[in-house]
Every structure is written in structure tokens, then in C-alpha cells.
Design an enzyme around this catalytic site. Structure first.
Site, PDB file in Angstrom:
ATOM      1  N   GLU A  81       9.306   5.962   8.129  1.00 30.87           N
ATOM      2  CA  GLU A  81       8.877   4.332   8.073  1.00 30.87           C
ATOM      3  C   GLU A  81       8.807   3.695   9.701  1.00 30.87           C
ATOM      4  OE1 GLU A  81       7.222   3.151   5.976  1.00 30.87           O
ATOM      5  OE2 GLU A  81       7.816   3.865   4.153  1.00 30.87           O
ATOM      6  N   ALA A 119       0.814  -1.178   0.047  1.00 29.04           N
ATOM      7  CA  ALA A 119       0.207  -0.008  -0.131  1.00 29.04           C
ATOM      8  C   ALA A 119       0.887   1.354   0.007  1.00 29.04           C
ATOM      9  CB  ALA A 119      -0.832   0.051   1.317  1.00 29.04           C
ATOM     10  N   GLU A 147       1.416   5.558   0.780  1.00 28.36           N
ATOM     11  CA  GLU A 147       0.652   6.677   1.657  1.00 28.36           C
ATOM     12  C   GLU A 147       0.655   7.967   0.689  1.00 28.36           C
ATOM     13  OE1 GLU A 147       3.630   5.506   1.873  1.00 28.36           O
ATOM     14  OE2 GLU A 147       5.259   6.669   2.352  1.00 28.36           O
ATOM     15  N   HIS A 201       1.534   8.027   7.897  1.00 32.28           N
ATOM     16  CA  HIS A 201       2.518   8.727   7.039  1.00 32.28           C
ATOM     17  C   HIS A 201       1.960  10.062   6.490  1.00 32.28           C
ATOM     18  CE1 HIS A 201       5.522   5.743   5.879  1.00 32.28           C
ATOM     19  NE2 HIS A 201       5.157   5.039   5.692  1.00 32.28           N
ATOM     20  N   HIS A 250      -1.023   2.592   9.158  1.00 28.67           N
ATOM     21  CA  HIS A 250       0.189   2.927   9.105  1.00 28.67           C
ATOM     22  C   HIS A 250       0.474   3.853   7.742  1.00 28.67           C
ATOM     23  CE1 HIS A 250       4.494   1.714   7.806  1.00 28.67           C
ATOM     24  NE2 HIS A 250       4.066   2.150   6.838  1.00 28.67           N
ATOM     25  N   GLU A 251      -0.508   3.823   6.601  1.00 29.67           N
ATOM     26  CA  GLU A 251      -0.521   4.691   5.757  1.00 29.67           C
ATOM     27  C   GLU A 251      -1.147   6.242   6.323  1.00 29.67           C
ATOM     28  OE1 GLU A 251       1.349   3.857   3.581  1.00 29.67           O
ATOM     29  OE2 GLU A 251       0.924   1.575   3.712  1.00 29.67           O
TER      30      GLU A 251
END
Ligand SMILES: [Zn+2]
Length: 1112
Positions: free
Chosen positions: A549, A490, A492, A530, A526-527
Site C-alpha cells: 500500500e 477499488a 487491484e 499494485h 494506485h491500482e
């Protein structure tokens, strides 16, 4: 970017072998995890670790690895192919006046790469009207195991329908031996029109005198700064798969220069559209014109040389038209084909520009600190939808029927790699919950109903992150997009999170396990993280990738655990710690912050060290600084650096200010002093605590922890860290205070800790495992800890229980602790009902199992392992029919271990499920997907020929790649050696219609079982010529097969056999080297056996786990 799945963490002890084979295996496409196991392991949404040394690009990683062999390998390998391309026909660009005239002439030349014995051939052509820039490095790796010997690689540009490709291989004699990595092209020409001279078809190629291209030369000369890009593209996704584009960049001159250099790769630039003009409102009278161009395909530089010098401060508009291909492989703009629910083939176009692929999408200053604003216009067919970072400002029809142009709002300042464009047949759902940011969730219409989870968690996660970071999400909208592609990642994009595999974003409560749900939540978190770390504040250069990251990986766990409440953050991170300590103890690991320059090295940084070690040291900081201080520091960091870039020193500065304000660090200590020792050094320490005879004090010593073979490293004692020591004691246990009580500085190899309890009471260090280190104790303290575990293990939190097991078994593995002690630490597990400590034990025991499986103690060892699983098994009530399916799904790993250990209930479950399936072969659902592999394997292991033949038939009947994988693995589970041998013979028999990647899978499934490794080894001894006939005579072929077959070799007899194999087959490439490494491993295993076997045997016997072979 979500770079990796957290799958295939290698087992403890066997890690040195498994890691290094992982990438070749991926390239062979033989052990790609089934989506189920990948999903299960992706529980944390954390990326898959790969060993740093063996990393290719992220894009190598697939959810489904079929068809991902060499073409997915985008490591910068060289090739012995030279390619020429015939001219494309004129292509009109609807909506613009530009055309791409035919190319009339071309020239091909070549460069060599000193780092390789191969020759790198660069193809680049120039004509009187166009430049063709093709990336010189191509994916085919000559030495990779592959079923094809054809090293010809299709360069993206060769895919134009009008193009033809010819290839030739260079013989060694024609291979230049110079070490040139730079090709300079000089054109001599007379300007025919102002600022846009044609290129002279006569080209002189000059090799530079220098023999090596310094890495830092990969950076653009900092004489220009882009301010704003206007980009127009028209992809012909339903046509010839080309894309026409124009790029205009508004830029300012920083230093006097007579060149303009930017990045461009894999595109044709129409020379007579290249224009240099004064920016709007600036005088252009004295503007120099372009006299020539240089194309450096190694560095992907495109340079215009001017007739005069540009002064600093001058604003310019530099523009050009270009044509590229949508056949770009998962980078730049690229096309994806898929079948919709009606079986109709459809196409979509998307982008993946991180880290260095924006230059394939449009000519640009493709470095992360050269932020600019972007205005994107996109021509698309009106029945498709375009989505990008910003909202659409307006849509206007084009002259061409059925085409429209979307014009997107101008973006904020951002790096080139964050630009995203998706043009597809997608539908969306608007999420209208709280907050001001409109969120849309996109998927194929037929799958939109499976986005309910994302619709639910996206606004909540966004809101949580805004609140935690005390900063609003900065863009006017947010899109989540699920694309039908098999890229297992995926990305971001700012304002548009793209999931390049629908599975990453879709969840069906009725059909999918909880793991799938957790994975979706983790990945989207997670994205989302970001959007601040990476997008709003971007690392100045890829060297500081961990800032992006590491924080995204940390915040995803934080957000996940805060929202789900279970498991808690400490346990989630403790699990992660064990995994990353493992890979970071390899001698070949690397620091978190590593200078990188060329694209290959940049890609290699997208690895577990950046993600997991990065996130763990952030976790450690949040504890030694305290949560409040840490949060204050990162909030100030974000405020200070927003819309700009940052290096780790910026973070250290803000955290130090916060720490000094709050008094959480002494005034004379900075976060930089502490943390540089964690980010700039490889590895981590083991802390050895040795208490005084009366126990009331201890000396604490630090030393780098390294795995086998590391004794040879001379710098073992050179590394020292600032280690935050936390500890507590038996008479007053406190597992809540995780702030450092004492520091060992990097200038100290040991310190004294006073005021400990007397020698009858334990002390324990690394409270809640918040420190990134291991702990060893003197024997007396170990015994006290073991006694406590056996008496009442719940005095210690789960995190510390799991870490004690992990530390003890790893210390034993490298000879720093006896197995007698380490096994005693595990003994309490018969009372353990938490998953994490049990998992930690089993993970570590895989090496023991492989070492012992041909010895008399193996039976006792298995009994012991089974005894440890039973409490957890009972606690989960697997025997309860009401819950059985749910438990099976969620604890598939436990089920597998139970079945592997022949637990009667498990074997019964597996065999009955399998026999139900045999009766109704079409009803795949009779065996839950999550435990299918275990069920098949167990039923075949405990069954006969009939069960085996049934699975073999099903392999050929199935069209599902995952299912085929499961079946192939299970077929190797048979306990009959003759069936195993027959299976191998069948797989390697010409004419048997196995998928090419499956032959190695068969071999691996046979070799990895206790009864099978002899069979696999015999096969190699006798039929190496068959293997090379099928897989080629490449170096990696020998490496990978030998590693797989000889991993458990630990006898002198094994050594002799290896020597025989080497002698017999040394005419084959790589056999000598691979045999030598196998022998080194075998020597190491023999030493391990000499050191530990008797200890283990005695310990098992003394504890009632003998093999029970009786003398009659
Ligand atoms: Zn990421």
C-alpha cells in the site's frame, strides 16, 4: 486496495477528539461525507484516514453511507446470538453431477471470547452429508449507538430461501466465563468408502485447556503448499442467491503430517464430495484416508484428519464441493442489486477477497505467501458477461437452457486474495492505443461514455509505470471495471481493476469538477501500481502490508504528477505530510510494520499509517538515496522477488546494494539500519535546532513529537531515529539538494553542526519537506525566518512555507513554541497566493477558533484570518464573473472559509444563489454542487425564518441522500439560538420523518457552530433520556454525544456543568466514562487557555486585529 478516501482529516488541535469519534459516526451513518466533499478531498486519490485504533474494515467506508450502519461494521465483534439453520433442499448443480443433499441433523455449540464481556456464540452444524461452516463473529455490536436494540444478526447462511433462523439471547447466568476461543470437534466414525468417510452426527465438543489462543496460531500449519487450484462456480444471482462451487487443489506435502488444514468460512461443504487422491502421475496405493474432520470457526480452519502420515514431497489432489451464499456482505462472492437506466432491477455478482475473504469464496490456503496458479471455470447465464483475472480460453454451452460455462486461462502464481470474478450486464470499450496489452474499460452500457478519461489515462499510466519500474506489465490483458455498488473502494485484482463504486472510474468533462478527474486518475494509478507492488511481489504476510500500500500510494502520486505536471510531486507529498504527521503524533499511533495475525488486526492495518506514512518514508528514501539509486534498488527488488513474496528486509537489502554501488550511503551504513527506525517505531521526531550565540554552529536535538496528554508517556525520550538532515542558509540558499547533509543516528540524542552563517542570517532545515519530521528552532532563527517570509517569502519554496506554518502551529499547540512566534510565522500569508500554505494555516487554526469563540478576542481573530485569505481570493479572481463558477467549483474550500468569515462578496454570492434557488426550487443546478453546502449554510446564517423553513421543506422533498445531508448541515447554521433549539427539538420529536441517521446529524450541525454548542449542551443536560430512548443506552452513545457537544469546553464553569451532567445521568451506561473523558479534555483546554490566551490576545491587538468594542 484503495482503502480510504482522503477525507475528513481532522482539524489540527481538535484531532484527538475528531478521530476517535469518526468510526462511531460512520457506524451511525450520520456524517458520511457527501459524495462531493468526498470527491473533493479525494483529490489525491488517497484513501481516507481513520485512526488506527478505531478502524474497522475497509469496507466500512462508504461513498454514500446511507444504509451502511451496523451491517457494514465488520470488525470482529461478538454477539449474543446463536443461530440454527434448517436444512436446505437439494440443489442441483447444472453442469456437474454434484448435488447438495438435505441436511438431516445439526448440532449447535458455543465458545466464549475472553477479550469481551459478551459471549461469542458459534454456530456450526454437521450432518451425515454436509458441513456447515459459519463465521462465528457477526457484525452487530451490542454497544454501538443504533436505533435498533435488536442484536440479532443474519448470518449469511441464513439467507437461503429454504432456511429458517431462530435466535435467542443468552442471559449472563448462562454465559460461560471460560476464555475459550477454540472449539474442537471430534467425530468418530467408520469409513464407509475410501477417503470419504461420512461424518458421524454424534459430535463431542472439547474445550481446549489453554485459556488464550495465541495470535500466531491463526497461521496455517506449514505442512502443505498449494500449487494449483481448479475452481468451478455457478452463482444463482438471478435465482436464490446461492452459489455452488467445487474446488480442487493440487498440493505438495512439506513436512510429515497426518492432517490437512485449510481455510473455509461461511459455506456448506458437501461431505461425500471431499476427496483426497494422489496427484496426476503419482502412485496412490498407500494414500491414507480421511477419518474425521475438525472445524475451528474462530480461526476459520477446516481440517481433515487422516488415517496415516503423508510424506514430504508427496503430491496430492484434494477436492470438495460446497455451497455458499451471495448474501455474503461485500466479501467472498457476493451479489449486488441495482436499477438500470430503465428502472429495471438487475443483479450482478462479484468478489472482494482481500484480506482474508478468499476462504468465503472457496476452501483454500488463504495466506498471501501460499501462492498458486488458478484455473477458474464459471457457469453463467448467457446474457451476462464474466470477467476475471485472465482472458477467457473458451465458452461452452451447458445442458441448462440459457447457461454457458466460461473457462479462463490459468493465472500466474498469485495469492488467493487477488482472484476476481465479475458476472454482470456490462459493456466495454477496447483501448487499442500503444503497447501490446489489450485494455478494456467496462461499465454499464448507459455509462460507458463516461469512461473516456480512463480509456485515455490507463495506457499512459501503464506505460509510465512500466518504464519507471523497467518491467513489463506481466499479464496478457488488463480490465478496468466500474460496478454499480456503493462500496467506496477499488481493488487491484491482477489483470482486473475493480471499482466498486462507479464514481471512482467515471468522469464527465461537462458536468464534473476537476477534482473528480484527479480522483479517477489517482485511483486507477494506485491500482495499476499494485500490479507490481502487491500482485507481482506480494508481502509475505500482512505485517508488511505497507510494502504494497505504501508503494501503490507513492507511485500513484508520482505517476499523477509526472503526467499532469501540476502540482509537482514535492507539493503533493508535502500536503500529504501535514496530514499524516497529524495522525501519527497521537500517543496511540502505531508502527508502520506491525505484527498482526487475526483477521481483525489485519484489517486494522489498512489505515493511514500503512498508506500515507508508508508512502512518505518511501518519498524520503528517494531523496536521501537520490532518485536514481532509489529506482535502481526498487527495480532490482522487483526482479528478485517477482512471482514471490517479500518482507521489508528484502527491500532494504536491494536499496543498500544500490546505495553502496552509487556511493549514496557510507559503506558502514545500511538502509535497514536507517529505515527500521522509521518502520518499527511509532511516531516521528521533532528536530530542535539551537544555534550558537554567534550563529555559526548549531546543536541539533531529536525527540518524539507527541500531542497533548503525551507528557505522561514514559517512553517519549526512548524513541530515536536515523534522521536525514537537510538544510540551507540565507547567504547561499539551495532548495534543490535534498540529499542528507548530516545524519542524526538513533544512538545520538544530539549532534553539532558547524559552518553555519553568522547570527544575522537564517538557516532552514528539512529542504522541500522531504524528511518525515518537524523542525523547531531557537527564537533567534525563528525571527530571521519570519523576517524573510515578510520580506520575500518566495525565497522559500511552497513546500517549506507550508511546513513552517504547520510545524510552528503544531509546536505552539503542544507548548513547544509560543503562539506569539507561531502567529508571526503566519503573518506573511497576507502576501501568499499559493493554496498550500494558506490551507496549512487554516487547517491548524480550527483549534484556536474553537478555543476563542466565546472570548472577547474572537472578533479580532476572525479579522486576522480574513486578512490572510484576501490575497489568495484576489489571485484566484473569484470576483471575476467570467471565472466565478469554475473557481467556485475548484476552490470550494476557500469559498467556504470566506463565507464562514462573513466576507461580503462571499455572503452576497451565497445569498443571491440561494434566493435564485428559492424562486425555482426544482432547479437544483442554480447552485453548483461543490459549494452547495456553503451557500445553504451562509444563506441560512444570514437569512431569517423564511430561508430556514425553505431548506427544511426541501429536506423532505428531496430524494437525494447527499442533498438531504447538505440541507441538514446547513439548517444548523442559523444564528438564532431559538431556531437552533427548535431544530433540535423537532429532530428528536417522535413522528418527524427524519432518516434515523439524521438525528445525530442535526445535533452535530447545531453543536459545531459558534452560536450552537451551548444550545446543544443544554439539550443534552435536559433531555438525555430522550437521546437514550432513541439511540439506546450504549456506551458509545454517551461518548459520541458528549464529545460533539463539549469539544470547545475550556472553562471551569464547563467543568462544573459536566460534573452535574455526570451526577444526574450516571445511571445511564457510559455516561460516567464519557463525562470523565470530556472533563479530561476540558482540563487540557483550560491549561491551553491559561498558557496561551494572553499571548494570543496581545499578539492580535499589537498587530491591529482587536475586537473593536469601545467604551462610550
Ligand atoms: Zn491499495
Amino acid at each position: 486496495m484503495l482503502a480510504f478516501k482522503r477525507s475528513d482529516w481532522p482539524a489540527k488541535g481538535v484531532r484527538t477528539h475528531r478521530y476517535s469519534v469518526l468510526v462511531p459516526l460512520l457506524l451511525l451513518v450520520v456524517i458520511g461525507p457527501s459524495s462531493t466533499s468526498a470527491l473533493r478531498r479525494l483529490k489525491n486519490g488517497l484513501p481516507t484516514p481513520l485512526h488506527s485504533n478505531t478502524l474497522g474494515s475497509l469496507d466500512n467506508l462508504k461513498w454514500r453511507t446511507s444504509s451502511s450502519i451496523s451491517s457494514k461494521d465488520r470488525t470482529e465483534s461478538t454477539t449474543t446470538t446463536t443461530t440454527t439453520i434448517s436444512p436446505p433442499t437439494t440443489t442441483s448443480v447444472p453442469g456437474t453431477n454434484s448435488t447438495s443433499p438435505p441436511i438431516s441433523e445439526f448440532t449447535t455449540w458455543e465458545t466464549t471470547n475472553s477479550a469481551s464481556t459478551l459471549t461469542e456464540i458459534t454456530t456450526l452444524r454437521t450432518t451425515d452429508s454436509a458441513l456447515v461452516i459459519s463465521k462465528p463473529t457477526t457484525p452487530a455490536k451490542a454497544n454501538l449507538p443504533s436505533l435498533t436494540s435488536d442484536t440479532t444478526t443474519n448470518l449469511p447462511m441464513t439467507t437461503f430461501p429454504e432456511s429458517t433462523t431462530t435466535t435467542k439471547s443468552l442471559s449472563q447466568s448462562t454465559t460461560p466465563q471460560s476464555t475459550t476461543t477454540l472449539t474442537t470437534i471430534r467425530t468418530t466414525t467408520t469409513a464407509l468408502e475410501e477417503h470419504t468417510p461420512p461424518l458421524n452426527p454424534i459430535i463431542t465438543i472439547i474445550s481446549p485447556s489453554s485459556t488464550n489462543q495465541p495470535d500466531f496460531n491463526y497461521l496455517l500449519p506449514r505442512v502443505m503448499k498449494p500449487l494449483h487450484y481448479d475452481i468451478y462456480v455457478q452463482p444463482f444471482i438471478n435465482g436464490n442467491y446461492s452459489i455452488n462451487g467445487s474446488m480442487a487443489v493440487d498440493m505438495v506435502v512439506l513436512q510429515p503430517t497426518s492432517n490437512i488444514t485449510l481455510h473455509a468460512s461461511n459455506m456448506k461443504i458437501t461431505k461425500d464430495t471431499i476427496k483426497l487422491a494422489a496427484a496426476e502421475g503419482e502412485a496412490g496405493d498407500d494414500l491414507p484416508s480421511i477419518k474425521s474432520f475438525t472445524v475451528d470457526t474462530t480461526r476459520q480452519f477446516f481440517t481433515a484428519h487422516l488415517t496415516g502420515e503423508l510424506r514430504p514431497g508427496r503430491r496430492l489432489l484434494y477436492s470438495m464441493n460446497y455451497i455458499s451464499s451471495l448474501h455474503n456482505h461485500q466479501s467472498g462472492f457476493f451479489g449486488v442489486q441495482y436499477l438500470d437506466s430503465n428502472g429495471t432491477q438487475r443483479h450482478l455478482v462479484t468478489t472482494l477477497l482481500q484480506a482474508t475473504h478468499a476462504r468465503k469464496a472457496f476452501p483454500c490456503f488463504d495466506e498471501p505467501d501460499l501462492k498458486a496458479t488458478f484455473k477458474l471455470r464459471v457457469a453463467r447465464q448467457s446474457n451476462m458477461t464474466a470477467i476475471s483475472n485472465m482472458p477467457i480460453r473458451r465458452t461452452v454451452p451447458m445442458e441448462e437452457e440459457g447457461w454457458v460455462v466460461d473457462e479462463f486461462d490459468t493465472s500466474p502464481l498469485m495469492p488467493t486474495y487477488l482472484l476476481v470474478l465479475v458476472i454482470a450486464h456490462l459493456d466495454y470499450v477496447s483501448v487499442t492505443s500503444h503497447g501490446r496489452v489489450p485494455i478494456r474499460v467496462w461499465a454499464r452500457p448507459e455509462l460507458l461514455h463516461k469512461t473516456a478519461l480512463v480509456q485515455q489515462v490507463a495506457p499512459v499510466t501503464l506505460s509510465y509505470l512500466e518504464q519507471y519500474l523497467n518491467m513489463s506489465y506481466p499479464l496478457p490483458k488488463l480490465d478496468f471495471v466500474a460496478l454499480p455498488s456503493d462500496i467506496g473502494t477499488a481493488f487491484e485484482g491482477w489483470g482486473i481493476i475493480v471499482n466498486y463504486n462507479e464514481e471512482l472510474m467515471l468522469f464527465s468533462p461537462d458536468a464534473d469538477p476537476k477534482d473528480q478527474r484527479d480522483m479517477v486518475v489517482h485511483i486507477q494509478a494506485h491500482e495499476l501500481a499494485h500490479q507490481w507492488f502487491g500482485n507481482l511481489v506480494t508481502p509475505s504476510w500482512w505485517t508488511d502490508l505497507w510494502l504494497s500500500e505504501g508503494f501503490a500510494s507513492y507511485l500513484q502520486v508520482l505517476a499523477f504528477t509526472k503526467m499532469n505536471r501540476s502540482p509537482n510531486m514535492l507539493e503533493e507529498m508535502a500536503e500529504l505530510l501535514q496530514d499524516i504527521l497529524q495522525s501519527d503524533s497521537e500517543p496511540s499511533s502505531h508502527p508502520i510494520r506491525l505484527p498482526v495475525y487475526n483477521p481483525r488486526d489485519i484489517w486494522a492495518l489498512f489505515n493511514p499509517i500503512s498508506y500515507y506514512k508508508g508512502s512518505y518514508i518511501i518519498h524520503m528514501m528517494s531523496h536521501f538515496l537520490s532518485e536514481n539509486t532509489f529506482r535502481k534498488g526498487i527495480i532490482n527488488f522487483l526482479k528478485d522477488r517477482k512471482y514471490k513474496n517479500a518482507e521489508q528486509d528484502d527491500l532494504w537489502r536491494h536499496l543498500t546494494v544500490a546505495a553502496h554501488q552509487d556511493g549514496t550511503l557510507p559503506w558502514d551504513v545500511t538502509v535497514k539500519t536507517i529505515m527500521d527506525t522509521w518502520t518499527l517505531q511509532t511516531g516521528y521526531p521533532v528536530i530542535k535546532v539551537v544555534r550558537s550565540p554567534d550563529g555559526t554552529s548549531a546543536t541539533v536535538h531529536q525527540e518524539r513529537f507527541l500531542l497533548d496528554g503525551s507528557e505522561k508517556l514514559t517512553d517519549r525520550n526512548f524513541y530515536k531515529w536515523w534522521v536525514p538532515l537537510t538544510y540551507t542558509r540565507q547567504d547561499n540558499p539551495d532548495f534543490n539538494n535534498t540529499k542528507a547533509k548530516v545524519w542524526i543516528r538513533n544512538t545520538e540524542s544530539q549532534i553539532m553542526i558547524p559552518s553555519l552563517p553568522d547570527k544575522h542570517q537564517w538557516v532552514i532545515f528539512n529542504i522541500q519537506s522531504t524528511g518525515y519530521y518537524r523542525v523547531n528552532y531557537d527564537l533567534g532563527n525563528w525571527k530571521l525566518l519570519i523576517k524573510q517570509l515578510l520580506t520575500d517569502h518566495r525565497v522559500f519554496p511552497v513546500t517549506n512555507r507550508a511546513q513552517m506554518i504547520d510545524d510552528a502551529l503544531d509546536l505552539a499547540l503542544v507548548g513547544k513554541l509560543s503562539y506569539k512566534t507561531a502567529l508571526s510565522v503566519t503573518e506573511y500569508l497576507r502576501n501568499e497566493t499559493e493554496r498550500l500554505p494558506v490551507q496549512s494555516c487554516f487547517h491548524n487554526m480550527e483549534h484556536l477558533e474553537k478555543m476563542l469563540w466565546n472570548t472577547p478576542v474572537y472578533g479580532g481573530f476572525k479579522k486576522y484570518m480574513l486578512s490572510l485569505l484576501v490575497p489568495l481570493y484576489s489571485a484566484l479572481k473569484i470576483h471575476n464573473d467570467q471565472q466565478v463558477e469554475a473557481v467556485q467549483k475548484e476552490h470550494a474550500d476557500l469559498v467556504k472559509r470566506l463565507c464562514d468569515l462573513n466576507h461580503p462578496d462571499c455572503v452576497h454570492l451565497a445569498t443571491s444563489l440561494y434566493s435564485q434557488w428559492m424562486q425555482e426550487p426544482k432547479n437544483l443546478k442554480s447552485v453548483p454542487q461543490q459549494i452547495r453546502e456553503t451557500v445553504y449554510c451562509t444563506a441560512i446564517a444570514h437569512g431569517g425564518e423564511e430561508e430556514w423553513q425553505f431548506a427544511w421543506r426541501q429536506y423532505f422533498l428531496s430524494n437525494d441522500d447527499d442533498h438531504k445531508d447538505q440541507l441538514l448541515k446547513a439548517l444548523g447554521c442559523t444564528k438564532d439560538s431559538w431556531v437552533k433549539a427548535g431544530y433540535l427539538n423537532l429532530a428528536f420529536t417522535p413522528g418527524v420523518k427524519l432518516r434515523s441517521q439524521d438525528m445525530f446529524q442535526v445535533f452535530s450541525s447545531v453543536a459545531s457552530k459558534v452560536q450552537g454548542h451551548h444550545v446543544a449542551w443544554d439539550f443534552l443536560l435536559n433531555r438525555w433520556n430522550n437521546v437514550t430512548a432513541l439511540f439506546g443506552n450504549g456506551e458509545n452513545v454517551a461518548e459520541i454525544f458528549l464529545k460533539t457537544a463539549t469539544e470547545s469546553f475550556n472553562t471551569r464553569q464547563n467543568l462544573m456543568e459536566l460534573k452535574f451532567f455526570m451526577r444526574t445521568n450516571k445511571k445511564y451506561q457510559g455516561v460516567e466514562k464519557a463525562s470523565e473523558s470530556a472533563m479530561t479534555r476540558t482540563y487540557s483546554n483550560i491549561a491551553w487557555m491559561d498558557r496561551n490566551y494572553d499571548d494570543i490576545r496581545l499578539w492580535l491587538n499589537n498587530n491591529g486585529y482587536s475586537t473593536n468594542l469601545q467604551v462610550l
